[in-house]
Each structure stands twice: as C-alpha cells, then as structure tokens.
Motif scaffolding. Structure first.
Motif, PDB file in Angstrom:
ATOM      1  N   GLY A 282      -4.899  -3.747  27.412  1.00  0.00           N
ATOM      2  CA  GLY A 282      -5.360  -3.371  26.083  1.00  0.00           C
ATOM      3  C   GLY A 282      -4.320  -3.627  25.012  1.00  0.00           C
ATOM      4  O   GLY A 282      -3.301  -4.278  25.236  1.00  0.00           O
ATOM      5  N   GLU A 283      -4.576  -3.058  23.846  1.00  0.00           N
ATOM      6  CA  GLU A 283      -3.727  -3.303  22.672  1.00  0.00           C
ATOM      7  C   GLU A 283      -2.790  -2.139  22.378  1.00  0.00           C
ATOM      8  O   GLU A 283      -1.941  -2.246  21.476  1.00  0.00           O
ATOM      9  N   HIS A 284      -2.929  -1.032  23.099  1.00  0.00           N
ATOM     10  CA  HIS A 284      -2.126   0.156  22.820  1.00  0.00           C
ATOM     11  C   HIS A 284      -1.494   0.671  24.106  1.00  0.00           C
ATOM     12  O   HIS A 284      -2.030   0.469  25.206  1.00  0.00           O
ATOM     13  N   ALA A 285      -0.362   1.360  23.972  1.00  0.00           N
ATOM     14  CA  ALA A 285       0.267   2.006  25.123  1.00  0.00           C
ATOM     15  C   ALA A 285      -0.693   3.011  25.741  1.00  0.00           C
ATOM     16  O   ALA A 285      -1.452   3.687  25.036  1.00  0.00           O
ATOM     17  N   ALA A 286      -0.661   3.105  27.085  1.00  0.00           N
ATOM     18  CA  ALA A 286      -1.624   3.945  27.804  1.00  0.00           C
ATOM     19  C   ALA A 286      -0.909   4.931  28.710  1.00  0.00           C
ATOM     20  O   ALA A 286       0.047   4.562  29.412  1.00  0.00           O
ATOM     21  N   PRO A 287      -1.366   6.188  28.740  1.00  0.00           N
ATOM     22  CA  PRO A 287      -0.852   7.136  29.738  1.00  0.00           C
ATOM     23  C   PRO A 287      -1.460   6.827  31.092  1.00  0.00           C
ATOM     24  O   PRO A 287      -2.635   6.445  31.179  1.00  0.00           O
ATOM     25  N   TYR A 288      -0.670   7.010  32.160  1.00  0.00           N
ATOM     26  CA  TYR A 288      -1.162   6.567  33.460  1.00  0.00           C
ATOM     27  C   TYR A 288      -0.522   7.368  34.591  1.00  0.00           C
ATOM     28  O   TYR A 288       0.646   7.753  34.535  1.00  0.00           O
ATOM     29  N   GLY A 289      -1.330   7.590  35.624  1.00  0.00           N
ATOM     30  CA  GLY A 289      -0.861   8.154  36.876  1.00  0.00           C
ATOM     31  C   GLY A 289      -1.824   7.787  37.981  1.00  0.00           C
ATOM     32  O   GLY A 289      -2.990   7.451  37.724  1.00  0.00           O
ATOM     33  N   THR A 290      -1.345   7.842  39.210  1.00  0.00           N
ATOM     34  CA  THR A 290      -2.211   7.489  40.344  1.00  0.00           C
ATOM     35  C   THR A 290      -1.773   8.215  41.594  1.00  0.00           C
ATOM     36  O   THR A 290      -0.651   8.738  41.681  1.00  0.00           O
ATOM     37  N   CYS A 291      -2.669   8.248  42.584  1.00  0.00           N
ATOM     38  CA  CYS A 291      -2.364   8.756  43.918  1.00  0.00           C
ATOM     39  C   CYS A 291      -3.488   8.353  44.862  1.00  0.00           C
ATOM     40  O   CYS A 291      -4.591   8.031  44.423  1.00  0.00           O
ATOM     41  N   PRO A 292      -3.223   8.373  46.169  1.00  0.00           N
ATOM     42  CA  PRO A 292      -4.298   8.245  47.156  1.00  0.00           C
ATOM     43  C   PRO A 292      -4.804   9.639  47.521  1.00  0.00           C
ATOM     44  O   PRO A 292      -4.199  10.651  47.125  1.00  0.00           O
ATOM     45  N   HIS A 293      -5.893   9.691  48.304  1.00  0.00           N
ATOM     46  CA  HIS A 293      -6.442  11.002  48.671  1.00  0.00           C
ATOM     47  C   HIS A 293      -6.926  11.026  50.132  1.00  0.00           C
ATOM     48  O   HIS A 293      -8.055  11.424  50.417  1.00  0.00           O
ATOM     49  N   PRO A 294      -6.063  10.620  51.086  1.00  0.00           N
ATOM     50  CA  PRO A 294      -6.491  10.716  52.486  1.00  0.00           C
ATOM     51  C   PRO A 294      -6.305  12.117  53.052  1.00  0.00           C
ATOM     52  O   PRO A 294      -5.401  12.847  52.635  1.00  0.00           O
ATOM     53  N   TYR A 295      -7.148  12.485  53.986  1.00  0.00           N
ATOM     54  CA  TYR A 295      -6.962  13.714  54.766  1.00  0.00           C
ATOM     55  C   TYR A 295      -6.437  13.297  56.137  1.00  0.00           C
ATOM     56  O   TYR A 295      -7.184  12.772  56.961  1.00  0.00           O
ATOM     57  N   LEU A 296      -5.152  13.507  56.356  1.00  0.00           N
ATOM     58  CA  LEU A 296      -4.530  13.054  57.593  1.00  0.00           C
ATOM     59  C   LEU A 296      -4.937  13.929  58.768  1.00  0.00           C
ATOM     60  O   LEU A 296      -5.184  15.135  58.627  1.00  0.00           O
ATOM     61  N   MET A 297      -4.972  13.303  59.956  1.00  0.00           N
ATOM     62  CA  MET A 297      -5.301  13.999  61.202  1.00  0.00           C
ATOM     63  C   MET A 297      -4.188  13.758  62.211  1.00  0.00           C
ATOM     64  O   MET A 297      -3.899  12.606  62.564  1.00  0.00           O
ATOM     65  N   ALA A 298      -3.570  14.832  62.681  1.00  0.00           N
ATOM     66  CA  ALA A 298      -2.495  14.701  63.665  1.00  0.00           C
ATOM     67  C   ALA A 298      -3.039  14.457  65.060  1.00  0.00           C
ATOM     68  O   ALA A 298      -2.370  13.843  65.895  1.00  0.00           O
ATOM     69  N   GLY A 299      -4.236  14.959  65.340  1.00  0.00           N
ATOM     70  CA  GLY A 299      -4.822  14.828  66.669  1.00  0.00           C
ATOM     71  C   GLY A 299      -6.041  15.709  66.806  1.00  0.00           C
ATOM     72  O   GLY A 299      -6.560  16.229  65.814  1.00  0.00           O
ATOM     73  N   PRO A 300      -6.501  15.942  68.039  1.00  0.00           N
ATOM     74  CA  PRO A 300      -7.754  16.652  68.264  1.00  0.00           C
ATOM     75  C   PRO A 300      -7.655  18.174  68.168  1.00  0.00           C
ATOM     76  O   PRO A 300      -8.674  18.860  68.087  1.00  0.00           O
ATOM     77  N   SER A 301      -6.448  18.720  68.181  1.00  0.00           N
ATOM     78  CA  SER A 301      -6.297  20.176  68.120  1.00  0.00           C
ATOM     79  C   SER A 301      -6.612  20.688  66.715  1.00  0.00           C
ATOM     80  O   SER A 301      -6.576  19.922  65.743  1.00  0.00           O
ATOM     81  N   PRO A 302      -6.909  21.995  66.559  1.00  0.00           N
ATOM     82  CA  PRO A 302      -7.183  22.552  65.229  1.00  0.00           C
ATOM     83  C   PRO A 302      -5.987  22.389  64.289  1.00  0.00           C
ATOM     84  O   PRO A 302      -4.828  22.421  64.713  1.00  0.00           O
TER      85      PRO A 302
END
Length: 301
Positions: free
Chosen positions: A142-162
């Motif tokens: 664009g033509e103007h400075a922009a505020p910006y941020g990002t991240c991913p959103h995975p839900y990690l799983m260590a294994g089959p236990s609770p």
C-alpha cells in the motif's frame, strides 16, 4: 489434492493445508498426530492450525489508534467484546506452488474501513528430516505504513495420553497477566513461584493456561526458542521459532464442549503481545514496500 486441501510429505512427515485460512489441518510423523487435526470439508474449529494476521490475539472492543487515527475492526468474539486473531484465518488463499514436499500460498489483504492498509501475505510450508517448517512473509503493497503482527495457531499433541499427564518445557521468564473475564492485558509478572514456570520440565496437571509468555531464552549456541511437550509413554513434539517472535501464547484448550476440552496445547509464537495495536509493544510497523518474515518448525520427538 482434495478440494481445498493440499498435501505435502517427506522423511516420515505428512501435512495437509487448507485453502481456507492457510490452516494446517493435519500434521503427522510416521502416522502419529503432532497437532490436533480436523476433518476435511468441515469448518475449522477454534482457529485450529490457522495463520493469524495482521494481529495476533485480541484487540479489546476492536478499537485502536494508529498514525493518530482511531480505527475500529469487527468484533468476532462477542463474549469478550474483542476482535480476535486478525482478518485472514477464514479467507481463501491461492496457490503459488505445490510440490511433493513444499507448498506456497498467498493472500492479498485489501484495505478495509478498520484496517485501511494493503498487505501481500505469503505462507510457505516444507517438510524434511528436520520437521515441518512454516514461514509467513508480509509485504506492504500500500501507500501508507501499516501496523502488523502474526502467529500460527496449532494445538500440539505430545502423544495418546491425556494432556494433564504431559510435561512442558519452555524457557520463558515472564508471563502477561490478564483480566479473568475478557483476557485484557494488565502487567508483566515473573514466573518465579507461579504455576507457569516451565523453565524446567513440569507436568501440566490441571493448570489452565491462556497466557502470553515472554523473556524467551534461545537454545544455547542457536538463535531459536524451543518448546518441548512430552507424553509419559515416551513420545513428544518440539516447536522452535526465531527472533521475529519474542512472545508465545499458550492455551490448554479448556473448552465447554467436552470433545474439544484439553485435547491439545495451543502454541502460538507471536511477533507481538495481545493488544499491541494499542500499546505499541513489539508492534511491527511496515513502511510501504517493506517486508517482514516470521518462521517456526514443528518436529517429532
């Protein structure tokens, strides 16, 4: 490729990425889930696996001031009167390239009333023997400075236990306190003497986490932060990320819907903390024509 679903695989890793939200719908290693998946063709639940931009987490009341102008983005979390997780998690992305072990997706974020800036967003994915790699690149077209941020959103799983039996290790010295009702940021607090000190491996137990952590220490001799999650049966998962993300949001997926309750640990390396559009803390400001990169990797243990 199935409709809206792009597969890549190599070295025992297999990933499926959706066209909607550029979301990682599934990630496995030798057939074992490393993230909580969701079914093909069904709506993405709880931002599971999505790319989040141009802001991570919440803007209370959807209001912020940038360049002396007050702006308002839509409220999409009415229970907390907040604008949650940006503008691109539920929009279609287009394919730049698709090969056996790598994929590139793109979305052009057009100016809107609440975010009058234009960004070219590229998400690249690759798998190899060292894991599943993601890079998000934002270019201000664009033509103007922009505020910006990002991240991913995975839900990690260590294994089959609770989840309560998993152990977590993250070398983070500070946590961001929030209000209990709307999760509005208050002040930073040392993790010393709190249930949120994971600088040495600690069992998650019944602790409910929905907080941002910072003062992240990198792996000795490297420029990456590392989070490890282990199942008592011996499996686990690691996530690493670079200096572009000095914050990480963790969430133990406490949910009123039983089948979604505490089924994985959301790990969201963030370029800035919640409400950075108002506080300015670690906020990326992109002048016209400039680019920002953030990357992270998920690896099986």
């Amino acid at each position: 490729m199935n409709a809206g679903d792009y597969r890549i695989s190599s070295a025992g890793y297999s990933a499926a990425i959706t066209q909607e939200g550029a979301a990682v719908r599934m990630l496995t290693h030798e057939g074992r889930d490393l993230i909580v998946p969701f079914p093909l063709g069904e709506p993405m639940p709880d931002y599971r696996g999505a790319i989040v931009a141009p802001w991570p987490n919440r803007i209370p009341d959807g209001r912020y001031i940038f360049g002396g102008v007050e702006l308002t983005v839509p409220i999409n979390e009415p229970s907390r009167a907040a604008a949650l997780h940006g503008l691109v998690s539920h929009v279609p992305w287009t394919v730049l390239y698709h090969e056996r072990s790598r994929l590139g997706l793109r979305h052009v974020l057009r100016p809107s009333k609440g975010y009058p800036f234009e960004l070219l967003l590229d998400a690249s994915y690759a798998v190899d023997e060292s894991g599943f790699h993601t890079t998000v690149t934002a270019t201000n077209t664009g033509e103007h400075a922009a505020p910006y941020g990002t991240c991913p959103h995975p839900y990690l799983m260590a294994g089959p236990s609770p989840l309560d039996t998993w152990s977590l290790e993250l070398d983070a010295g500070t946590i961001l306190d929030v209000t209990p009702d709307r999760l509005i940021p208050l002040q930073r607090t040392s993790v010393d003497g709190t249930p949120f000190d994971y600088r040495r491996p600690q069992r998650l137990g019944k602790t409910a986490i929905d907080h941002a952590f910072t003062d992240l220490r990198t792996i000795p001799g490297e420029d990456e932060v590392r989070l490890q999650l282990r199942d008592p049966l011996g499996t686990g998962v690691t996530m690493t990320w670079g200096e572009a993300c000095p914050w990480v949001q963790l969430h133990t997926a406490d949910h009123e819907i039983p089948e979604r309750h505490r089924i994985g640990l959301a790990v969201e390396p963030m370029t800035c903390p919640p409400n950075a559009f108002n506080t300015g803390e670690d906020l990326v400001t992109l002048p016209p024509g400039t680019t920002h990169n953030a990357d992270w990797t998920v690896h099986a243990l």
